[in-house]
Write a protein that holds these residues in place. Structure first.
Motif, PDB file in Angstrom:
ATOM      1  N   LEU A 412       0.838  -1.204   0.000  1.00 37.27           N
ATOM      2  CA  LEU A 412       0.000   0.000   0.000  1.00 37.27           C
ATOM      3  C   LEU A 412       0.872   1.253   0.000  1.00 37.27           C
ATOM      4  O   LEU A 412       0.584   2.226  -0.708  1.00 37.27           O
ATOM      5  N   ALA A 413       1.947   1.244   0.763  1.00 42.06           N
ATOM      6  CA  ALA A 413       2.854   2.396   0.809  1.00 42.06           C
ATOM      7  C   ALA A 413       3.431   2.688  -0.566  1.00 42.06           C
ATOM      8  O   ALA A 413       3.550   3.855  -0.976  1.00 42.06           O
ATOM      9  N   VAL A 414       3.796   1.643  -1.298  1.00 46.57           N
ATOM     10  CA  VAL A 414       4.354   1.827  -2.643  1.00 46.57           C
ATOM     11  C   VAL A 414       3.303   2.420  -3.575  1.00 46.57           C
ATOM     12  O   VAL A 414       3.594   3.333  -4.369  1.00 46.57           O
ATOM     13  N   MET A 415       2.076   1.918  -3.489  1.00 48.13           N
ATOM     14  CA  MET A 415       1.013   2.451  -4.334  1.00 48.13           C
ATOM     15  C   MET A 415       0.757   3.924  -4.034  1.00 48.13           C
ATOM     16  O   MET A 415       0.618   4.749  -4.951  1.00 48.13           O
ATOM     17  N   ILE A 416       0.702   4.275  -2.756  1.00 50.93           N
ATOM     18  CA  ILE A 416       0.475   5.668  -2.378  1.00 50.93           C
ATOM     19  C   ILE A 416       1.617   6.553  -2.887  1.00 50.93           C
ATOM     20  O   ILE A 416       1.396   7.656  -3.408  1.00 50.93           O
ATOM     21  N   ALA A 417       2.845   6.074  -2.759  1.00 51.85           N
ATOM     22  CA  ALA A 417       4.012   6.839  -3.210  1.00 51.85           C
ATOM     23  C   ALA A 417       3.948   7.105  -4.699  1.00 51.85           C
ATOM     24  O   ALA A 417       4.230   8.220  -5.167  1.00 51.85           O
ATOM     25  N   ARG A 418       3.544   6.088  -5.463  1.00 56.89           N
ATOM     26  CA  ARG A 418       3.443   6.271  -6.903  1.00 56.89           C
ATOM     27  C   ARG A 418       2.349   7.276  -7.237  1.00 56.89           C
ATOM     28  O   ARG A 418       2.523   8.172  -8.057  1.00 56.89           O
ATOM     29  N   GLN A 419       1.184   7.148  -6.563  1.00 57.05           N
ATOM     30  CA  GLN A 419       0.075   8.048  -6.876  1.00 57.05           C
ATOM     31  C   GLN A 419       0.399   9.492  -6.486  1.00 57.05           C
ATOM     32  O   GLN A 419      -0.029  10.434  -7.157  1.00 57.05           O
ATOM     33  N   ARG A 420       1.165   9.671  -5.415  1.00 56.73           N
ATOM     34  CA  ARG A 420       1.529  11.020  -4.968  1.00 56.73           C
ATOM     35  C   ARG A 420       2.706  11.599  -5.738  1.00 56.73           C
ATOM     36  O   ARG A 420       3.119  12.734  -5.495  1.00 56.73           O
ATOM     37  N   GLY A 421       3.274  10.804  -6.659  1.00 51.58           N
ATOM     38  CA  GLY A 421       4.389  11.284  -7.471  1.00 51.58           C
ATOM     39  C   GLY A 421       5.721  11.304  -6.753  1.00 51.58           C
ATOM     40  O   GLY A 421       6.689  11.902  -7.230  1.00 51.58           O
ATOM     41  N   VAL A 422       5.814  10.636  -5.612  1.00 51.34           N
ATOM     42  CA  VAL A 422       7.074  10.587  -4.864  1.00 51.34           C
ATOM     43  C   VAL A 422       8.064   9.644  -5.532  1.00 51.34           C
ATOM     44  O   VAL A 422       9.274   9.867  -5.508  1.00 51.34           O
ATOM     45  N   ILE A 423       7.550   8.555  -6.125  1.00 47.81           N
ATOM     46  CA  ILE A 423       8.386   7.652  -6.902  1.00 47.81           C
ATOM     47  C   ILE A 423       7.798   7.517  -8.296  1.00 47.81           C
ATOM     48  O   ILE A 423       6.597   7.721  -8.499  1.00 47.81           O
ATOM     49  N   ASP A 424       8.634   7.178  -9.259  1.00 48.67           N
ATOM     50  CA  ASP A 424       8.153   6.957 -10.613  1.00 48.67           C
ATOM     51  C   ASP A 424       7.961   5.460 -10.841  1.00 48.67           C
ATOM     52  O   ASP A 424       8.079   4.653  -9.913  1.00 48.67           O
ATOM     53  N   ALA A 425       7.663   5.081 -12.078  1.00 46.48           N
ATOM     54  CA  ALA A 425       7.397   3.669 -12.377  1.00 46.48           C
ATOM     55  C   ALA A 425       8.602   2.797 -12.063  1.00 46.48           C
ATOM     56  O   ALA A 425       8.458   1.675 -11.557  1.00 46.48           O
ATOM     57  N   ALA A 426       9.795   3.321 -12.356  1.00 45.05           N
ATOM     58  CA  ALA A 426      10.995   2.537 -12.068  1.00 45.05           C
ATOM     59  C   ALA A 426      11.182   2.348 -10.567  1.00 45.05           C
ATOM     60  O   ALA A 426      11.575   1.269 -10.102  1.00 45.05           O
ATOM     61  N   GLY A 427      10.881   3.400  -9.799  1.00 48.65           N
ATOM     62  CA  GLY A 427      10.991   3.300  -8.352  1.00 48.65           C
ATOM     63  C   GLY A 427       9.994   2.315  -7.781  1.00 48.65           C
ATOM     64  O   GLY A 427      10.299   1.567  -6.834  1.00 48.65           O
ATOM     65  N   GLU A 428       8.780   2.305  -8.349  1.00 52.34           N
ATOM     66  CA  GLU A 428       7.769   1.348  -7.896  1.00 52.34           C
ATOM     67  C   GLU A 428       8.210  -0.077  -8.200  1.00 52.34           C
ATOM     68  O   GLU A 428       8.134  -0.975  -7.349  1.00 52.34           O
ATOM     69  N   ARG A 429       8.716  -0.274  -9.398  1.00 54.30           N
ATOM     70  CA  ARG A 429       9.173  -1.609  -9.790  1.00 54.30           C
ATOM     71  C   ARG A 429      10.315  -2.073  -8.882  1.00 54.30           C
ATOM     72  O   ARG A 429      10.353  -3.240  -8.453  1.00 54.30           O
ATOM     73  N   ALA A 430      11.230  -1.186  -8.570  1.00 56.43           N
ATOM     74  CA  ALA A 430      12.363  -1.560  -7.714  1.00 56.43           C
ATOM     75  C   ALA A 430      11.886  -2.014  -6.330  1.00 56.43           C
ATOM     76  O   ALA A 430      12.398  -2.989  -5.771  1.00 56.43           O
ATOM     77  N   ARG A 431      10.902  -1.321  -5.797  1.00 55.46           N
ATOM     78  CA  ARG A 431      10.401  -1.696  -4.465  1.00 55.46           C
ATOM     79  C   ARG A 431       9.588  -2.979  -4.505  1.00 55.46           C
ATOM     80  O   ARG A 431       9.620  -3.773  -3.560  1.00 55.46           O
ATOM     81  N   LEU A 432       8.898  -3.223  -5.608  1.00 60.67           N
ATOM     82  CA  LEU A 432       8.180  -4.488  -5.741  1.00 60.67           C
ATOM     83  C   LEU A 432       9.152  -5.651  -5.922  1.00 60.67           C
ATOM     84  O   LEU A 432       8.921  -6.756  -5.403  1.00 60.67           O
ATOM     85  N   ASP A 433      10.233  -5.411  -6.644  1.00 58.71           N
ATOM     86  CA  ASP A 433      11.273  -6.449  -6.746  1.00 58.71           C
ATOM     87  C   ASP A 433      11.832  -6.766  -5.368  1.00 58.71           C
ATOM     88  O   ASP A 433      12.123  -7.922  -5.044  1.00 58.71           O
ATOM     89  N   LEU A 434      11.978  -5.732  -4.537  1.00 60.21           N
ATOM     90  CA  LEU A 434      12.467  -5.925  -3.174  1.00 60.21           C
ATOM     91  C   LEU A 434      11.481  -6.768  -2.369  1.00 60.21           C
ATOM     92  O   LEU A 434      11.876  -7.728  -1.691  1.00 60.21           O
ATOM     93  N   LEU A 435      10.194  -6.448  -2.445  1.00 61.49           N
ATOM     94  CA  LEU A 435       9.193  -7.230  -1.719  1.00 61.49           C
ATOM     95  C   LEU A 435       9.127  -8.669  -2.227  1.00 61.49           C
ATOM     96  O   LEU A 435       8.822  -9.590  -1.464  1.00 61.49           O
ATOM     97  N   SER A 436       9.434  -8.874  -3.499  1.00 58.89           N
ATOM     98  CA  SER A 436       9.377 -10.220  -4.059  1.00 58.89           C
ATOM     99  C   SER A 436      10.460 -11.138  -3.506  1.00 58.89           C
ATOM    100  O   SER A 436      10.373 -12.360  -3.652  1.00 58.89           O
ATOM    101  N   THR A 437      11.482 -10.566  -2.866  1.00 61.22           N
ATOM    102  CA  THR A 437      12.529 -11.398  -2.261  1.00 61.22           C
ATOM    103  C   THR A 437      12.109 -11.942  -0.899  1.00 61.22           C
ATOM    104  O   THR A 437      12.774 -12.829  -0.351  1.00 61.22           O
ATOM    105  N   VAL A 438      11.022 -11.437  -0.344  1.00 61.50           N
ATOM    106  CA  VAL A 438      10.662 -11.778   1.035  1.00 61.50           C
ATOM    107  C   VAL A 438      10.373 -13.261   1.231  1.00 61.50           C
ATOM    108  O   VAL A 438      10.850 -13.855   2.208  1.00 61.50           O
ATOM    109  N   PRO A 439       9.590 -13.935   0.360  1.00 61.54           N
ATOM    110  CA  PRO A 439       9.356 -15.365   0.613  1.00 61.54           C
ATOM    111  C   PRO A 439      10.644 -16.173   0.718  1.00 61.54           C
ATOM    112  O   PRO A 439      10.779 -17.022   1.609  1.00 61.54           O
ATOM    113  N   ARG A 440      11.591 -15.921  -0.174  1.00 59.27           N
ATOM    114  CA  ARG A 440      12.858 -16.662  -0.115  1.00 59.27           C
ATOM    115  C   ARG A 440      13.617 -16.355   1.167  1.00 59.27           C
ATOM    116  O   ARG A 440      14.125 -17.265   1.843  1.00 59.27           O
TER     117      ARG A 440
END
Length: 607
Positions: A412-440
């Motif tokens: 949710l924080a990442v989505m809010i950041a993108r909508q508020r223009g704090v991060i761009d698409a690349a920044g959103e993708r980078a943070r989602l890649d980070l979250l994707s490492t959590v299960p491992r």
């Protein structure tokens, strides 16, 4: 939390697969399918929706044959469509899968460049296609599956079947559980023991990194290094199987171990099909116009919200206030015009949290309900309901619901950041890649259970314990102390480490363990200073940290456990596992009732 079943039987496989999938319905799903070999040829049936849709399809188009695999899917990569439903097939191989493959896009690019096509949006089809490419090189089924597994990064449970091979089934696990069942001239594999009841009561649990080759009469298991190993075969009473604790003594232990697959499921539900953006119902809110987010919760959900506060303020730059639900409305707090209030509750029925939701609505707030039970009162009354996808949690002390809350709040924080223009698409993708490492990373932490158990047994001998943390580790210190109190009945407190010299250090002596949650992050030097303050007063510091942190404090602390290195923003998931294990094994040592501790209930529906 998807359900997996595989059978090599001496009777028709389809009815067995369907009956087992029905026993796995409690996990939740939105599509289902089976694949069966008839005359050595693979065929499959898949349907979106409930199992009844798949059953009707099988009535119209039966699948004879005695070997097959089945799956109930909760949509992760790609929506709940027939094309995305499992089993996935590529040429001569079909696969079912629970988990999330972190590097599937990289693998998909390589396979596409090699001329392979794809029909779905899933990471699972990539696994099947990768295995098919190995078979095309002339590898045997066993070698192709092993080579495929070796290329996967992430958390998964897998089951493969092959054209022309009705007497072989290959399965593997890393981060998601699998259990093998032995019958008379039959073999089975499932997500848990309940999937195999009543076909057999002789079961064998695969350990982390294991992969196995099943035939009608044999099971050959290899460890993560490819070495042949033996795993204990257990005979379990049917009533024990139906209790569904798996190989664990308690539901709490089972639910701790489920967390990599739970987080994978939550990720899939919160991330778009192409894994480039967060996609959830809260997107309908104009977050650019929101002056403040107020989060209201109780207990464990309250501590998860404190983790979220750091994420949302740091990543999205949106001010966040955290409120204890039982106090919130009695203060009659002013809430800003245009503000959003989110209520966080596992059950969705917590009385104080529900009253807080109603107060916020009366004050004109847009309301969110982050819940595990989507049919709950909070989910129904909130303007927007957000599910955490943890699945049923039986243990009173919350484990997987806590980390699922943290995951969803982080997304949710990442989505809010993108909508508020704090991060761009690349920044959103980078943070989602980070979250994707959590299960491992969580699976790697779970593998450290024996080390944490040894520490927990020593902690259990004390009368009191202190937990210390800074930044994101402060809420984890609170959560660790809560878990220890809940199920061991020990006195424990969590503190922001910098506050210890403002009073709590008076509690320190040589009998009180001080558990420091200490990743080597930007605040580590400050925390190291706090640890040395405790050590200088003969305190016993047990440090939970990564390799760099443990190396720096080597020879100074009383005990240490080394967790995997992780980005500071996702470190809370690993340290949550550690404090859960500390509480669990301390409770075992003290002989308390782990799943039903005294005076506590799973859902507090009265004030």
């Amino acid at each position: 939390m998807c359900g997996i079943i595989g059978v090599i039987a001496n009777r028709p496989a389809a009815p067995i697969l369907m009956a087992s999938l029905e026993r796995l319905e409690y996990r939740g799903y939105d599509s289902a399918g089976i694949a069966v070999l008839e005359g050595g040829i693979l065929d499959r049936r898949r349907a979106a929706g409930k199992l009844s849709a798949l059953a009707r399809l099988l009535t119209d188009r039966p699948l004879p044959g005695t070997t097959g695999i089945g799956h109930t899917r909760w949509a992760t990569h790609g929506g709940p469509t027939e094309a995305n439903a499992h089993p996935h097939r590529a040429g001569p191989v079909a696969v079912v899968h629970n988990g999330i493959i972190e590097n599937y896009q990289e693998l998909k690019r390589d396979l596409t460049a090699a001329g392979y096509g794809f029909e779905s949006q899933t990471d699972t089809e990539v696994i099947a296609t990768l295995c098919a490419s190995m078979l095309a090189r002339g590898l045997s089924c066993e070698d192709a599956a092993a080579a495929t597994i070796a290329k996967l990064r992430g958390a998964y449970a897998l089951c493969f079947v092959f054209d022309g091979q009705p007497d072989i089934l290959i399965c593997a696990r890393r981060g998601s559980p699998l259990v093998v069942g032995l019958g008379e001239g039959e073999s089975f594999v499932g997500s848990d023991a309940i999937a195999l009841a009543p076909m057999t009561n002789r079961i064998c649990y695969l350990e982390e990194g294991d992969w196995a080759v099943l035939t009608r009469d044999t099971i050959r298991i290899h460890d993560a290094g490819g070495n042949p190993v033996r795993r204990e075969v257990q005979t379990i009473a049917i009533d024990t199987i139906l209790a569904d604790k798996g190989q664990h003594r308690h539901f709490m232990a089972k639910e701790i171990h489920e967390q990599p697959s739970v987080i994978a499921r939550a990720l899939g539900a919160w991330i778009s099909e192409d894994r480039t953006r967060v996609s959830c119902a809260a997107e309908a809110i104009d977050w650019r116009a929101v002056p403040r987010l107020t989060i209201v919760a109780c207990g464990t959900a309250h501590y998860a919200s404190h983790v979220a506060k750091v994420w949302i303020e740091r990543v999205a730059r949106l001010p966040v206030e955290i409120e204890i639900a039982s106090e919130f409305r009695y203060r009659e707090p002013p809430l800003p015009r245009g503000g959003v209030t989110m209520v966080v509750s596992q059950s969705g029925e917590t009385a104080d949290s529900l009253a807080a939701l109603r107060y916020a609505k009366a004050m004109g707030q847009t309301t969110l309900g982050l819940v595990n039970v989507t049919t709950s009162t909070i989910a129904r009354e909130a303007d927007v309901a957000l599910p955490i996808h943890a699945g049923p949690e039986i243990g009173v002390a919350s484990t997987k619901a806590f980390t699922a809350m943290v995951l969803c709040l982080s997304a949710l924080a990442v989505m809010i950041a993108r909508q508020r223009g704090v991060i761009d698409a690349a920044g959103e993708r980078a943070r989602l890649d980070l979250l994707s490492t959590v299960p491992r990373l969580m699976a790697e932490t779970i593998a450290l259970e024996p080390q944490i158990e040894a520490l927990a047994r020593e902690i259990s001998e004390a009368g009191d314990a202190l937990f210390l943390g800074r930044g994101l580790m402060y809420p984890l210190a609170l959560e660790g102390a809560l878990k220890l109190k809940e199920i061991t009945y020990m006195h424990a407190e969590g503190y922001a480490a910098g506050e210890i010299k403002h009073g709590p250090i008076a509690l320190v002596d040589e009998t009180t363990p001080v558990i420091a949650l200490a990743p080597h992050d930007a605040l580590f030097d400050k925390l190291a200073s706090n640890m040395r303050e405790v050590i200088g007063r003969k305190g016993r510091v047990a440090m939970i940290g990564d390799a760099d942190a443990c190396a720096e404090m080597s020879g100074e602390v009383w005990r240490s456990v080394t967790l995997p290195r992780a980005d500071p923003l996702v470190a809370p998931f690993l340290y949550a596992v550690a404090v859960q294990f500390i509480a669990y094994h301390a409770a075992l040592a003290k002989g308390t009732d782990v799943d039903q501790p005294r005076n506590l209930a799973k859902s507090v529906t009265v004030e």
